[in-house]
Design a protein around this motif. Sequence first.
Motif, mmCIF file in Angstrom:
data_model
loop_
_atom_site.group_PDB
_atom_site.id
_atom_site.type_symbol
_atom_site.label_atom_id
_atom_site.label_comp_id
_atom_site.label_asym_id
_atom_site.label_seq_id
_atom_site.Cartn_x
_atom_site.Cartn_y
_atom_site.Cartn_z
ATOM 1 N N TYR A 194 0.864 -1.177 0.000
ATOM 2 C CA TYR A 194 0.000 0.000 0.000
ATOM 3 C C TYR A 194 0.902 1.229 0.000
ATOM 4 O O TYR A 194 2.094 1.142 0.301
ATOM 5 C CB TYR A 194 -0.896 0.011 1.241
ATOM 6 C CG TYR A 194 -1.997 -1.016 1.221
ATOM 7 C CD1 TYR A 194 -1.728 -2.356 1.451
ATOM 8 C CD2 TYR A 194 -3.311 -0.646 0.978
ATOM 9 C CE1 TYR A 194 -2.737 -3.304 1.432
ATOM 10 C CE2 TYR A 194 -4.337 -1.586 0.969
ATOM 11 C CZ TYR A 194 -4.033 -2.912 1.193
ATOM 12 O OH TYR A 194 -5.041 -3.845 1.173
ATOM 13 N N GLN B 97 0.830 5.737 0.761
ATOM 14 C CA GLN B 97 0.105 6.915 1.214
ATOM 15 C C GLN B 97 0.923 8.151 0.917
ATOM 16 O O GLN B 97 2.033 8.310 1.437
ATOM 17 C CB GLN B 97 -0.200 6.832 2.709
ATOM 18 C CG GLN B 97 -1.076 7.963 3.208
ATOM 19 C CD GLN B 97 -1.576 7.732 4.628
ATOM 20 O OE1 GLN B 97 -1.034 6.920 5.376
ATOM 21 N NE2 GLN B 97 -2.636 8.439 4.994
ATOM 22 N N THR C 209 -3.308 12.409 1.740
ATOM 23 C CA THR C 209 -4.220 11.513 1.032
ATOM 24 C C THR C 209 -4.426 10.267 1.874
ATOM 25 O O THR C 209 -3.693 10.018 2.839
ATOM 26 C CB THR C 209 -3.679 11.096 -0.348
ATOM 27 O OG1 THR C 209 -2.519 10.271 -0.170
ATOM 28 C CG2 THR C 209 -3.321 12.307 -1.185
ATOM 29 N N GLN C 210 -5.412 9.477 1.496
ATOM 30 C CA GLN C 210 -5.650 8.226 2.202
ATOM 31 C C GLN C 210 -4.735 7.149 1.652
ATOM 32 O O GLN C 210 -4.306 7.193 0.498
ATOM 33 C CB GLN C 210 -7.112 7.815 2.044
ATOM 34 C CG GLN C 210 -8.088 8.714 2.790
ATOM 35 C CD GLN C 210 -9.495 8.134 2.805
ATOM 36 O OE1 GLN C 210 -9.869 7.366 1.923
ATOM 37 N NE2 GLN C 210 -10.268 8.488 3.808
ATOM 38 N N GLU D 67 -3.656 3.905 -0.094
ATOM 39 C CA GLU D 67 -4.270 3.221 -1.220
ATOM 40 C C GLU D 67 -3.545 1.922 -1.539
ATOM 41 O O GLU D 67 -2.336 1.792 -1.319
ATOM 42 C CB GLU D 67 -4.281 4.115 -2.460
ATOM 43 C CG GLU D 67 -2.920 4.478 -2.993
ATOM 44 C CD GLU D 67 -2.989 5.297 -4.277
ATOM 45 O OE1 GLU D 67 -4.098 5.687 -4.692
ATOM 46 O OE2 GLU D 67 -1.923 5.535 -4.869
ATOM 47 N N GLN E 148 -3.149 -2.141 -8.716
ATOM 48 C CA GLN E 148 -3.895 -0.910 -8.964
ATOM 49 C C GLN E 148 -3.662 -0.539 -10.424
ATOM 50 O O GLN E 148 -2.570 -0.721 -10.963
ATOM 51 C CB GLN E 148 -3.370 0.200 -8.052
ATOM 52 C CG GLN E 148 -4.093 1.519 -8.195
ATOM 53 C CD GLN E 148 -3.303 2.685 -7.621
ATOM 54 O OE1 GLN E 148 -2.832 3.534 -8.362
ATOM 55 N NE2 GLN E 148 -3.148 2.740 -6.325
#
Length: 120
Positions: free
Chosen positions: A37, A39, A43-44, A46, A60
Motif C-alpha cells: 500500500y 500513502q 491523502t488516504q 491506497e 492498482q
Amino acid sequence: QVQLVESGGGSVQAGGSQRLSCAASGRYIRINNMAWYRQAPETQREFVALIEYNGVTNYQDSVKGRFTISTNDAKNTVYLQMNSLDVGDTAVYSCRVNYIAPQGWTTNAWGQGTQVTVSS
C-alpha cells in the motif's frame, strides 16, 4: 505474531526504478497473501499490489505494467519492483501480510513504511 521489516526506498528521478522488500518473521501457520500500500501526503492510504499464496497477483490500475510484485521461494519476503517511476508515485510505501496465526485466526501485520520520493 508476525513482524515485518521493510527495506529499499529513497529518492529517485522520474523514469527510474526502485525495489522494495518486506521480510516477515515470527510465528504463523501460513501467509495467505502479501500486499503493498502507499500513502502520499494529505491523502488516504491506497492499495498498490497484492500477491496470493498461489502466486496470483493484482495491481492498482495506475501501476499495471510498471510495478511487479513477487515473493521469494519461502514466501516470507515480498518484493515490489517499481519501474518507470513518476512524481505521482511519491509516497510512503507499506507492506501488509495476511496470515494465519498459531491460534488459528487470520489477521494482518503491517510494515513500518518506507519513503519513496520521485523527482522530476
